[in-house]
Design a protein around this motif. Sequence first.
Motif, PDB file in Angstrom:
ATOM      1  N   ASP A 108      22.909  25.924  33.201  1.00  0.00           N
ATOM      2  CA  ASP A 108      22.463  26.495  34.474  1.00  0.00           C
ATOM      3  C   ASP A 108      23.643  27.046  35.276  1.00  0.00           C
ATOM      4  O   ASP A 108      23.440  27.750  36.269  1.00  0.00           O
ATOM      5  CB  ASP A 108      21.747  25.437  35.320  1.00  0.00           C
ATOM      6  N   PHE A 109      24.860  26.709  34.846  1.00  0.00           N
ATOM      7  CA  PHE A 109      26.059  27.116  35.574  1.00  0.00           C
ATOM      8  C   PHE A 109      26.858  28.137  34.768  1.00  0.00           C
ATOM      9  O   PHE A 109      26.706  28.263  33.552  1.00  0.00           O
ATOM     10  CB  PHE A 109      26.952  25.905  35.870  1.00  0.00           C
ATOM     11  N   SER A 110      27.735  28.836  35.474  1.00  0.00           N
ATOM     12  CA  SER A 110      28.677  29.745  34.819  1.00  0.00           C
ATOM     13  C   SER A 110      30.043  29.576  35.464  1.00  0.00           C
ATOM     14  O   SER A 110      30.169  29.073  36.585  1.00  0.00           O
ATOM     15  CB  SER A 110      28.206  31.198  34.930  1.00  0.00           C
ATOM     16  N   ASP A 111      31.082  29.987  34.735  1.00  0.00           N
ATOM     17  CA  ASP A 111      32.429  29.995  35.292  1.00  0.00           C
ATOM     18  C   ASP A 111      33.080  31.340  34.989  1.00  0.00           C
ATOM     19  O   ASP A 111      32.587  32.125  34.177  1.00  0.00           O
ATOM     20  CB  ASP A 111      33.268  28.817  34.793  1.00  0.00           C
ATOM     21  N   VAL A 112      34.198  31.602  35.659  1.00  0.00           N
ATOM     22  CA  VAL A 112      34.827  32.921  35.606  1.00  0.00           C
ATOM     23  C   VAL A 112      36.328  32.751  35.378  1.00  0.00           C
ATOM     24  O   VAL A 112      36.971  31.916  36.021  1.00  0.00           O
ATOM     25  CB  VAL A 112      34.579  33.708  36.914  1.00  0.00           C
ATOM     26  N   TYR A 113      36.871  33.562  34.462  1.00  0.00           N
ATOM     27  CA  TYR A 113      38.300  33.540  34.158  1.00  0.00           C
ATOM     28  C   TYR A 113      38.827  34.970  34.106  1.00  0.00           C
ATOM     29  O   TYR A 113      38.075  35.928  33.961  1.00  0.00           O
ATOM     30  CB  TYR A 113      38.570  32.861  32.809  1.00  0.00           C
ATOM     31  N   ASP A 134      40.284  42.084  33.709  1.00  0.00           N
ATOM     32  CA  ASP A 134      38.991  42.033  34.383  1.00  0.00           C
ATOM     33  C   ASP A 134      38.457  40.608  34.366  1.00  0.00           C
ATOM     34  O   ASP A 134      38.719  39.834  33.437  1.00  0.00           O
ATOM     35  CB  ASP A 134      37.992  42.957  33.678  1.00  0.00           C
ATOM     36  N   VAL A 135      37.695  40.263  35.389  1.00  0.00           N
ATOM     37  CA  VAL A 135      37.077  38.944  35.409  1.00  0.00           C
ATOM     38  C   VAL A 135      36.033  38.856  34.298  1.00  0.00           C
ATOM     39  O   VAL A 135      35.350  39.832  33.986  1.00  0.00           O
ATOM     40  CB  VAL A 135      36.427  38.654  36.773  1.00  0.00           C
ATOM     41  N   VAL A 136      35.936  37.680  33.692  1.00  0.00           N
ATOM     42  CA  VAL A 136      34.990  37.450  32.602  1.00  0.00           C
ATOM     43  C   VAL A 136      34.119  36.257  32.966  1.00  0.00           C
ATOM     44  O   VAL A 136      34.614  35.147  33.176  1.00  0.00           O
ATOM     45  CB  VAL A 136      35.715  37.194  31.270  1.00  0.00           C
ATOM     46  N   ARG A 137      32.826  36.515  33.025  1.00  0.00           N
ATOM     47  CA  ARG A 137      31.851  35.475  33.375  1.00  0.00           C
ATOM     48  C   ARG A 137      31.161  34.981  32.112  1.00  0.00           C
ATOM     49  O   ARG A 137      30.712  35.777  31.294  1.00  0.00           O
ATOM     50  CB  ARG A 137      30.811  36.050  34.334  1.00  0.00           C
ATOM     51  N   THR A 138      31.072  33.662  31.948  1.00  0.00           N
ATOM     52  CA  THR A 138      30.358  33.087  30.816  1.00  0.00           C
ATOM     53  C   THR A 138      29.501  31.923  31.281  1.00  0.00           C
ATOM     54  O   THR A 138      29.781  31.281  32.298  1.00  0.00           O
ATOM     55  CB  THR A 138      31.318  32.588  29.719  1.00  0.00           C
ATOM     56  N   PRO A 175      31.856  34.867  43.179  1.00  0.00           N
ATOM     57  CA  PRO A 175      30.490  34.369  43.407  1.00  0.00           C
ATOM     58  C   PRO A 175      29.770  33.929  42.141  1.00  0.00           C
ATOM     59  O   PRO A 175      28.810  33.151  42.218  1.00  0.00           O
ATOM     60  CB  PRO A 175      29.783  35.563  44.061  1.00  0.00           C
ATOM     61  N   ALA A 176      30.217  34.399  40.976  1.00  0.00           N
ATOM     62  CA  ALA A 176      29.546  34.016  39.732  1.00  0.00           C
ATOM     63  C   ALA A 176      30.044  32.683  39.181  1.00  0.00           C
ATOM     64  O   ALA A 176      29.429  32.134  38.263  1.00  0.00           O
ATOM     65  CB  ALA A 176      29.724  35.104  38.679  1.00  0.00           C
ATOM     66  N   ASP A 177      31.154  32.156  39.712  1.00  0.00           N
ATOM     67  CA  ASP A 177      31.647  30.848  39.260  1.00  0.00           C
ATOM     68  C   ASP A 177      30.900  29.774  40.044  1.00  0.00           C
ATOM     69  O   ASP A 177      31.295  29.380  41.136  1.00  0.00           O
ATOM     70  CB  ASP A 177      33.155  30.730  39.470  1.00  0.00           C
TER      71      ASP A 177
END
Length: 526
Positions: A108-113, A134-138, A175-177
Amino acid sequence: MTRPISILSCLLAMLAVGEFDSVKAETPTSSVWNGTPVSLTANEMSIATGQPSLVLMSSGSTHVPVWSLSGGTVGQSVSGVVDGFPSDVAAVKVEIVVTTNDKETSSDFSDVYRVHLSQMVEGAPFTARNFLGDVVRTTLPPAPLYARTILLESYYEVKPHAPITVRVQREPGDPADTFTRPTGLALVRVTPLPALAKPLVVQEGPGYDSWPMMQAMGDKLVCTYSRGSGHTIGEDARAVYARTSTDQGKSWTPETVVANSPGYGDVTVGKGLDSTGAMLLWVRRVGKQWHHDLYRTTDGVKFELIATPEMEVTPIQITDVIDVPTVGLMALWFAGSYGDPGPNHSWGTLTSSDDGKTWKQNVIEAELTKENWPTEPSAVYLGDGKLLAIGRTEVGGNSTTRSQFQMVSTDYGATWKRSPTNISDVVISTPSLILDADTGLLSNYYYQRGPRGLLRRRVVDPNFIFDHPQSWPASEAIAAGSQLTVDAGNANATWIGDKHFISYYSGAAPDTSVFVAEVPAPQAEK
């Protein structure tokens, strides 16, 4: 791209083959073609910014050294250095392996690197080749103790023999993390890559050749493009031209004029086929008024004007034409102003039941802000009434808010649902979709403008991504071009057999050229 697997099996396997051995920080001496990666373990990295912690992440008798990166404190990063690669290495890709042992871990969660890269080149400051990734959301795995391999950069050009500094940073301020707990960085992997294939030239010469449209008619490629004096759409000098190729882009016929309207600037904006296999071409005509003209050709040389539809909402652009069962021909459009924050933007569909002679306009969304406005969309019909489209974002900056949109329909395009994607390696990047009939795979081509100057592709099973717009696999670089932001871009793709052909323009004002990249169609995994 993420590949979640059990942390116990993954990291124990790495230990068994010496993946965490310190000699892995040395680069291979053999040719790049073996693709041998260089790895940095947590113990081979140090604090770059903030106060991350080097800890042991443990479960039972398994203890893995990781850098603990906060889910609440911004500005934490770690870095390491790998030795330079030999001269046959043109670029590198960078991946990280991360995990978490927190009980709150959930998909249900995501993090960003993101990754920061630089090279220590002789005779220049070590900041000279600094690159901000670039930011990468997974999405997180469904439970703790799983490892994820995340591709942070697919193609960073390198100078031979110069050491590469790799700095990895988590972005909890994005905001996506949404995962507020720490994650553990166990490994950084740097893989050498060969140079990208050079594209084929369609049109090269004085003038601003731009915004090409590529369409296959049987075994013939037709490339149309617009030429003016600069990055302008309304100048009288701007006209539309066409060339054809019967040897898959290796050679092209002399250009012919498609449209050169007195008092107007003519620009190619969309293409497709009618029910007979003839090519259709949308040309935007801008002068005192703003019109869209539809041309038809059976040979790619002679074009006939067949429609100039009057519409209640005047589009900025009408995009590619596709065939939708029970509907006929369909094209997407968008309206508003690129420089206006809104909320006065809109988008929708045009449909035709008589092969393009007449069109009906449908508004899907109106009164949108710029942040929620999908522009220059490309669509495919998937079957069973389902359509999937990808739209460009006009948002700038370097965060996950700058990502392409995905729009889906389950009722032949009557209604749509729009969502942001995790496709953030974009800068005013126009998408172009190809659905392969043999494999069922969907390819999304787009040109990342600006300092990257790369034509990219993402490949996915559309049935999977249809309800999971945040789960697009990582991109791969296909071709390179100009790094001047508006003087390159606008991918438009077509296919012949098992090959894809993607046109784009590139150069430096006042002179730009039209190119086509040829790549094999993606193959399904066995």
